[in-house]
Design an enzyme around this catalytic site. Structure first.
Site, short mmCIF file in Angstrom:
data_model
loop_
_atom_site.label_atom_id
_atom_site.label_comp_id
_atom_site.label_asym_id
_atom_site.label_seq_id
_atom_site.Cartn_x
_atom_site.Cartn_y
_atom_site.Cartn_z
N TYR A 65 -89.56 10.68 -35.61
CA TYR A 65 -88.86 9.41 -35.78
C TYR A 65 -87.38 9.73 -36.05
O TYR A 65 -87.01 10.16 -37.15
CB TYR A 65 -89.41 8.61 -36.97
CG TYR A 65 -90.82 8.10 -36.82
CD1 TYR A 65 -91.45 8.05 -35.57
CD2 TYR A 65 -91.53 7.65 -37.93
CE1 TYR A 65 -92.74 7.57 -35.45
CE2 TYR A 65 -92.82 7.16 -37.81
CZ TYR A 65 -93.42 7.12 -36.57
OH TYR A 65 -94.70 6.64 -36.45
N LEU A 215 -98.35 -6.65 -37.53
CA LEU A 215 -97.61 -7.81 -37.02
C LEU A 215 -97.30 -7.63 -35.53
O LEU A 215 -96.47 -8.35 -34.97
CB LEU A 215 -96.31 -8.01 -37.80
CG LEU A 215 -96.48 -8.37 -39.28
CD1 LEU A 215 -95.13 -8.51 -39.96
CD2 LEU A 215 -97.30 -9.64 -39.43
N ARG A 217 -95.67 -5.37 -33.82
CA ARG A 217 -94.26 -5.05 -33.56
C ARG A 217 -93.34 -6.24 -33.77
O ARG A 217 -92.30 -6.37 -33.13
CB ARG A 217 -94.07 -4.52 -32.14
CG ARG A 217 -95.14 -3.56 -31.66
CD ARG A 217 -95.04 -2.23 -32.37
NE ARG A 217 -95.97 -1.25 -31.83
CZ ARG A 217 -95.95 0.03 -32.12
NH1 ARG A 217 -95.05 0.49 -32.96
NH2 ARG A 217 -96.84 0.87 -31.61
N GLY A 218 -93.73 -7.14 -34.66
CA GLY A 218 -92.91 -8.31 -34.93
C GLY A 218 -93.35 -9.56 -34.20
O GLY A 218 -92.95 -10.68 -34.54
N SER A 221 -94.97 -12.09 -36.42
CA SER A 221 -94.25 -12.33 -37.68
C SER A 221 -93.87 -13.78 -37.90
O SER A 221 -93.60 -14.19 -39.02
CB SER A 221 -92.99 -11.48 -37.72
OG SER A 221 -92.06 -11.93 -36.73
#
Length: 341
Positions: A65, A215, A217-218, A221
């Protein structure tokens, strides 16, 4: 070093029958360094501090990362804190070039030990709490990979062995070599393929689940919009679920989920996280909050109880297989041992 901060106490769960006890919600730090477009480093540190102060004890990262940046960020956030109060989970194995391109995978014994040596130096610690290959290496038997990590456990550099995105057969083969604490795998209302074979196998073996992508990846959300512009380094720009008609369909599912959340006096994200958490005491959701306000929202999911009527309404609004598009592009899906049938 002992912290001057007194963290709050959150509910706890154990990662499997042999793993560590952690907070019932973990923080995934990936987006603070990579794959979701630019991040604010100061806000990332502030969010990590807020998570620790709130009682989150599980921090998840990967050595790839930001090519070590994420581990260095966590090191900075832990400065002056009690290291032994935090469980750091690290993935390794993905190979990248200086431009950030994905160029292969290596979970062989030598690569495993070398990767950990660099991880320990970047994190500024003498051990990692859970160490796991990010994917199954098709060139290396899982027994060899787990055997190499088991030697690191014996030497005191690793406390527990985890796996990520592997199937039921691989779980069984790995567990025959050394106890496995947990399987990290995507699990959300619209990513439920693990329920057929992988989750039952994990439970049979006493292996916990750390669920990422809760979620999606959003997408789940309640903060995503169809017209949102994505930075060139944001992998969601190439993710099938975020494209064209797929996105429109998926956002219609989120809208229905939002109505249920509103009736509960909760946010859409809180309902999505709580749903995953309530699928079993052996599941610890990981949230990828990059900012303090998103972290605060996610923590609110721990106070949300979904009763049978709520769960039935959620199931009706977002049934199994309801999502349009796979969770990864075709090439990445083909590399997932967890998705092989």
């Amino acid at each position: 070093m002992t912290s001057t901060h007194t963290p709050a106490h959150l509910p706890t769960r154990r990662l499997g029958t042999t793993g560590p006890v952690t907070s019932a919600l973990g923080l995934g730090a990936m987006g603070m360094s990579d794959l979701y477009g630019p991040a604010d480093e100061a806000e990332s540190i502030a969010t990590l501090h807020a998570a620790l102060d709130a009682g989150i004890t599980l921090i998840d990262t990967g050595d790839f990362y930001g090519m070590g940046h994420n581990e260095l960020l966590i090191r900075e956030a832990l400065r002056g804190r009690d290291r032994d109060s935090v469980r750091i989970s690290v993935k390794y194995g993905a190979q990248r070039d200086p431009a950030g391109n994905w160029i292969g995978y290596d979970a062989g014994p030598a690569a495993t030990k070398t990767a950990l040596a660099y991880t320990l130096r970047r994190l500024g610690t003498d051990h990692v709490d859970v160490y796991r290959p990010a994917r199954l290496d098709p060139q290396v038997p899982i027994e060899e990979t787990v055997g190499a990590i088991a030697e690191l456990v014996q030497a005191g550099y690793v406390r527990h062995i985890g796996l990520s995105e592997v199937g039921a057969e691989t779980l069984r083969r790995a567990a025959a070599v050394h106890p496995i604490s947990d399987l990290q795998i995507e699990y959300s209302l619209i990513s439920r393929s693990l329920e057929a074979e992988v989750l039952p196998a994990a439970r049979e073996l006493g292996i916990g689940i750390t669920a990422y992508g809760v979620l999606s990846r959003g997408l789940l959300s309640g903060h995503w919009s169809a017209g949102r512009e994505l930075h060139g380094t944001d992998f969601r720009g190439h993710s099938p679920r975020f494209q064209g008609e797929n996105l429109a369909h998926n956002l219609s599912l989120v809208e229905q989920l939002g109505r249920i959340a509103e009736a509960k006096g909760a946010s859409t994200a809180q309902v999505a996280i709580a749903w995953v958490a309530q699928q079993g005491e052996d599941i610890v959701p990981l949230v990828g909050a990059r900012r303090r306000e998103r972290l605060t929202e996610a923590l609110g999911a721990l106070d949300l109880r979904l009763d049978p009527a709520d769960l039935a309404a959620i199931e009706a609004a977002v049934p199994v297989g309801a999502a349009a598009g796979d969770r990864y592009a075709a090439a990445q899906m083909a590399s997932l041992d967890s998705e092989r049938r």
